[in-house]
Design a protein around this motif. Sequence first.
Motif, PDB file in Angstrom:
ATOM      1  N   TRP A 316       0.854  -1.194   0.000  1.00 34.65           N
ATOM      2  CA  TRP A 316       0.000   0.000   0.000  1.00 34.65           C
ATOM      3  C   TRP A 316       0.885   1.238   0.000  1.00 34.65           C
ATOM      4  O   TRP A 316       1.927   1.265   0.656  1.00 34.65           O
ATOM      5  N   GLU A 317       0.446   2.236  -0.743  1.00 32.32           N
ATOM      6  CA  GLU A 317       1.200   3.484  -0.770  1.00 32.32           C
ATOM      7  C   GLU A 317       0.219   4.650  -0.848  1.00 32.32           C
ATOM      8  O   GLU A 317      -0.775   4.594  -1.587  1.00 32.32           O
ATOM      9  N   GLY A 318       0.475   5.682  -0.067  1.00 30.34           N
ATOM     10  CA  GLY A 318      -0.399   6.849  -0.080  1.00 30.34           C
ATOM     11  C   GLY A 318       0.154   7.962   0.779  1.00 30.34           C
ATOM     12  O   GLY A 318       1.179   7.809   1.455  1.00 30.34           O
ATOM     13  N   ARG A 319      -0.549   9.110   0.743  1.00 37.52           N
ATOM     14  CA  ARG A 319      -0.144  10.280   1.518  1.00 37.52           C
ATOM     15  C   ARG A 319      -0.937  10.350   2.814  1.00 37.52           C
ATOM     16  O   ARG A 319      -2.126  10.032   2.843  1.00 37.52           O
ATOM     17  N   LEU A 320      -0.255  10.778   3.859  1.00 41.50           N
ATOM     18  CA  LEU A 320      -0.858  10.878   5.183  1.00 41.50           C
ATOM     19  C   LEU A 320      -0.436  12.191   5.832  1.00 41.50           C
ATOM     20  O   LEU A 320       0.558  12.813   5.419  1.00 41.50           O
ATOM     21  N   PRO A 321      -1.175  12.625   6.862  1.00 38.30           N
ATOM     22  CA  PRO A 321      -0.757  13.831   7.587  1.00 38.30           C
ATOM     23  C   PRO A 321       0.603  13.637   8.243  1.00 38.30           C
ATOM     24  O   PRO A 321       1.015  12.509   8.570  1.00 38.30           O
ATOM     25  N   LEU A 322       1.281  14.737   8.446  1.00 38.57           N
ATOM     26  CA  LEU A 322       2.574  14.680   9.122  1.00 38.57           C
ATOM     27  C   LEU A 322       2.390  14.214  10.559  1.00 38.57           C
ATOM     28  O   LEU A 322       1.338  14.393  11.165  1.00 38.57           O
ATOM     29  N   GLY A 323       3.443  13.607  11.115  1.00 35.58           N
ATOM     30  CA  GLY A 323       3.406  13.190  12.508  1.00 35.58           C
ATOM     31  C   GLY A 323       3.343  11.685  12.669  1.00 35.58           C
ATOM     32  O   GLY A 323       3.657  10.921  11.762  1.00 35.58           O
ATOM     33  N   ALA A 324       2.944  11.250  13.882  1.00 38.65           N
ATOM     34  CA  ALA A 324       2.959   9.843  14.249  1.00 38.65           C
ATOM     35  C   ALA A 324       1.688   9.127  13.773  1.00 38.65           C
ATOM     36  O   ALA A 324       0.588   9.685  13.815  1.00 38.65           O
ATOM     37  N   HIS A 325       1.873   7.884  13.324  1.00 40.60           N
ATOM     38  CA  HIS A 325       0.772   7.037  12.895  1.00 40.60           C
ATOM     39  C   HIS A 325       1.044   5.611  13.375  1.00 40.60           C
ATOM     40  O   HIS A 325       2.189   5.225  13.594  1.00 40.60           O
ATOM     41  N   THR A 326      -0.012   4.852  13.526  1.00 43.67           N
ATOM     42  CA  THR A 326       0.100   3.447  13.925  1.00 43.67           C
ATOM     43  C   THR A 326      -0.426   2.577  12.795  1.00 43.67           C
ATOM     44  O   THR A 326      -1.552   2.762  12.339  1.00 43.67           O
ATOM     45  N   ILE A 327       0.411   1.637  12.346  1.00 40.83           N
ATOM     46  CA  ILE A 327      -0.014   0.712  11.290  1.00 40.83           C
ATOM     47  C   ILE A 327      -0.126  -0.681  11.893  1.00 40.83           C
ATOM     48  O   ILE A 327       0.640  -1.060  12.791  1.00 40.83           O
ATOM     49  N   GLU A 328      -1.093  -1.421  11.409  1.00 45.43           N
ATOM     50  CA  GLU A 328      -1.324  -2.781  11.875  1.00 45.43           C
ATOM     51  C   GLU A 328      -1.553  -3.676  10.662  1.00 45.43           C
ATOM     52  O   GLU A 328      -2.323  -3.324   9.766  1.00 45.43           O
ATOM     53  N   VAL A 329      -0.880  -4.833  10.641  1.00 46.75           N
ATOM     54  CA  VAL A 329      -0.939  -5.757   9.510  1.00 46.75           C
ATOM     55  C   VAL A 329      -1.417  -7.109  10.030  1.00 46.75           C
ATOM     56  O   VAL A 329      -0.911  -7.610  11.039  1.00 46.75           O
ATOM     57  N   ARG A 330      -2.382  -7.693   9.311  1.00 45.12           N
ATOM     58  CA  ARG A 330      -2.910  -9.001   9.697  1.00 45.12           C
ATOM     59  C   ARG A 330      -3.053  -9.882   8.456  1.00 45.12           C
ATOM     60  O   ARG A 330      -3.367  -9.387   7.379  1.00 45.12           O
ATOM     61  N   ALA A 331      -2.822 -11.178   8.656  1.00 41.10           N
ATOM     62  CA  ALA A 331      -3.009 -12.159   7.584  1.00 41.10           C
ATOM     63  C   ALA A 331      -3.448 -13.467   8.208  1.00 41.10           C
ATOM     64  O   ALA A 331      -3.024 -13.810   9.332  1.00 41.10           O
ATOM     65  N   GLU A 332      -4.264 -14.206   7.513  1.00 37.99           N
ATOM     66  CA  GLU A 332      -4.770 -15.471   8.032  1.00 37.99           C
ATOM     67  C   GLU A 332      -3.635 -16.470   8.180  1.00 37.99           C
ATOM     68  O   GLU A 332      -2.821 -16.656   7.276  1.00 37.99           O
ATOM     69  N   GLY A 333      -3.581 -17.096   9.348  1.00 41.92           N
ATOM     70  CA  GLY A 333      -2.542 -18.072   9.632  1.00 41.92           C
ATOM     71  C   GLY A 333      -1.275 -17.453  10.191  1.00 41.92           C
ATOM     72  O   GLY A 333      -0.304 -18.166  10.443  1.00 41.92           O
ATOM     73  N   TYR A 334      -1.273 -16.109  10.408  1.00 45.40           N
ATOM     74  CA  TYR A 334      -0.100 -15.421  10.927  1.00 45.40           C
ATOM     75  C   TYR A 334      -0.489 -14.579  12.137  1.00 45.40           C
ATOM     76  O   TYR A 334      -1.656 -14.182  12.301  1.00 45.40           O
ATOM     77  N   ILE A 335       0.483 -14.295  12.964  1.00 44.45           N
ATOM     78  CA  ILE A 335       0.288 -13.440  14.130  1.00 44.45           C
ATOM     79  C   ILE A 335       0.357 -11.985  13.680  1.00 44.45           C
ATOM     80  O   ILE A 335       1.318 -11.582  13.025  1.00 44.45           O
ATOM     81  N   GLY A 336      -0.694 -11.209  13.989  1.00 40.89           N
ATOM     82  CA  GLY A 336      -0.730  -9.804  13.586  1.00 40.89           C
ATOM     83  C   GLY A 336       0.404  -9.000  14.218  1.00 40.89           C
ATOM     84  O   GLY A 336       0.904  -9.325  15.303  1.00 40.89           O
ATOM     85  N   ALA A 337       0.799  -7.926  13.526  1.00 43.44           N
ATOM     86  CA  ALA A 337       1.889  -7.084  14.010  1.00 43.44           C
ATOM     87  C   ALA A 337       1.474  -5.619  13.934  1.00 43.44           C
ATOM     88  O   ALA A 337       0.743  -5.206  13.033  1.00 43.44           O
ATOM     89  N   ARG A 338       1.934  -4.836  14.898  1.00 38.78           N
ATOM     90  CA  ARG A 338       1.630  -3.409  14.955  1.00 38.78           C
ATOM     91  C   ARG A 338       2.939  -2.631  15.060  1.00 38.78           C
ATOM     92  O   ARG A 338       3.876  -3.068  15.728  1.00 38.78           O
ATOM     93  N   GLN A 339       2.957  -1.493  14.388  1.00 37.53           N
ATOM     94  CA  GLN A 339       4.188  -0.704  14.383  1.00 37.53           C
ATOM     95  C   GLN A 339       3.842   0.785  14.305  1.00 37.53           C
ATOM     96  O   GLN A 339       2.915   1.188  13.606  1.00 37.53           O
ATOM     97  N   ASP A 340       4.574   1.608  15.033  1.00 36.69           N
ATOM     98  CA  ASP A 340       4.409   3.061  15.002  1.00 36.69           C
ATOM     99  C   ASP A 340       5.414   3.670  14.035  1.00 36.69           C
ATOM    100  O   ASP A 340       6.598   3.275  14.010  1.00 36.69           O
ATOM    101  N   VAL A 341       4.944   4.622  13.226  1.00 41.64           N
ATOM    102  CA  VAL A 341       5.823   5.311  12.281  1.00 41.64           C
ATOM    103  C   VAL A 341       5.601   6.812  12.418  1.00 41.64           C
ATOM    104  O   VAL A 341       4.520   7.261  12.797  1.00 41.64           O
ATOM    105  N   LYS A 342       6.606   7.574  12.110  1.00 43.01           N
ATOM    106  CA  LYS A 342       6.524   9.034  12.152  1.00 43.01           C
ATOM    107  C   LYS A 342       6.898   9.574  10.779  1.00 43.01           C
ATOM    108  O   LYS A 342       7.952   9.252  10.236  1.00 43.01           O
ATOM    109  N   LEU A 343       5.998  10.378  10.226  1.00 40.96           N
ATOM    110  CA  LEU A 343       6.196  10.917   8.887  1.00 40.96           C
ATOM    111  C   LEU A 343       6.678  12.358   8.967  1.00 40.96           C
ATOM    112  O   LEU A 343       6.167  13.158   9.766  1.00 40.96           O
TER     113      LEU A 343
END
Length: 485
Positions: A316-343
């Motif tokens: 996925w690619e796109g524009r977001l507001p400046l500052g901190a954001h939290t992304i979360e990724v999930r897939a069937e059969g896998y343990i979900g992961a969460r990560q904080d990013v700062k733009l």
Amino acid sequence: MAAWAVALGLLGARAAAEPTDTAAQVDVSGDEAAARAHFDKGVAHFDQQEYREALDEFRKSLGHKKTRNAMGYAASCLKQLGQYDDALEQYEAMRREYPKLPPRTEATVAADMAELAGLVGTLVLAGDTPAGASLFIDDRFRGRLPLDKLLRVSAGSRAIRVEKEGFAPITMIAEVKAGRENVAELVAKSRKGRLRVSERHNWPLAIEIDGKRTSAVTPWEGLLDPGEHTVRLHGYLDAEALLSCEVPGMKPGEKREAARQGAKMDSGVEAVSVRLYDVAEVVLGAEDQDASLRVESAPGGARLWIDGKEAGQTPWEGRLPLGAHTIEVRAEGYIGARQDVKLERRKQREVTVALDRVPREPGFWTAEFWTARTVGATAAYGAGVLGLGVFAVSGSLALNTSADLKEACPGGICPRERAGQKERARALGVTALGGLIVGGAGAIAGTVVLLAVRPEGSEQRVRAAGRAWKVGLGLDGLSVEGSLW
């Protein structure tokens, strides 16, 4: 009409004949004089059967001062003009204002009201009745919807019109029957609602409705089909707009730097409900989107959430507001992961998230299942099952042979020809006992292997206390004793 005129005339004569208090003989007020002048003009028009002109004069008289004579004449004029519903309401207002009328006037009023009641019906509006709209019946304004009182209408064909600013009028012809409730089902030909969109900082940004770009810019107002819609603002602010407006979260130095190049703005998506013949308003706040993010995952095609809202699938690619954001990724059969990013401004951030598989219990035919513990336990239990099988077969044969010998050897003394059968019975008994011992040992050994042998890395263990295991075999069955840490 003649009876009513006579009754009013008598009222006026009686009032003129009544003595007045000398102390109260003062000049009448300006309102009283004006009321009297308009009343006299109304009576003159009434005598000439000029009821429209007479009604206007009586209403002007009532505007200066309320009198029962003027109210009675006004009701009579409305009756003569065919406005039976208004005439009935005028009489009701007269009775409320003057509850104790002279007998002759009361009789005239009662007779008129009874006649009028048979000339009007009630009207109920149904269907498309937008709140706040103006209701007109035969071009006469009757109130705003929803009405707060019973609507009485003269019998016959009545032209109904509902008007609301910004929308096409709703019109119909209704047949009103006297003495009953009549329902008018209104149907709007233009099935539209109105949406008003503005930006919180008054920035002129393009409007996107239901995922489609429009030619409109904020502030904007227009017609839409009723229902749920999504609205989004986006655009590009040039130097002049940036310098003249306050950009949230942008420092003065950043503002000047952005002004030299401009800034991309986006409000995000917001849902709004538009109703028929109603105005919905949405105010969106756009933010600087001059930073981009690219998210990839292993495995690919995972579902992505950004700041708690689902954004799609990776990559996925796109524009977001400046500052901190939290992304979360999930897939069937896998343990979900969460990560904080700062733009940061004018920088693209690339993030790759690797997901771990959900641990699974090994299947029967997998190498993981067939560990040393599983193989040892299986072999021990297999030997035990085999031993118990030998015990069951040999024991059964031994019992049958012993039964034959018991029958052939009364008192325990057997003929010489039975000697071989006796040896066979003894051998079968020994074999059965051996099978039982092997079966019991196999069961004990399999259990010990399962409890004592642990996969690599496990800290749990089993050990014996004193004598590790005590095994007993008797008539009551197999017993195993031991201690477990």
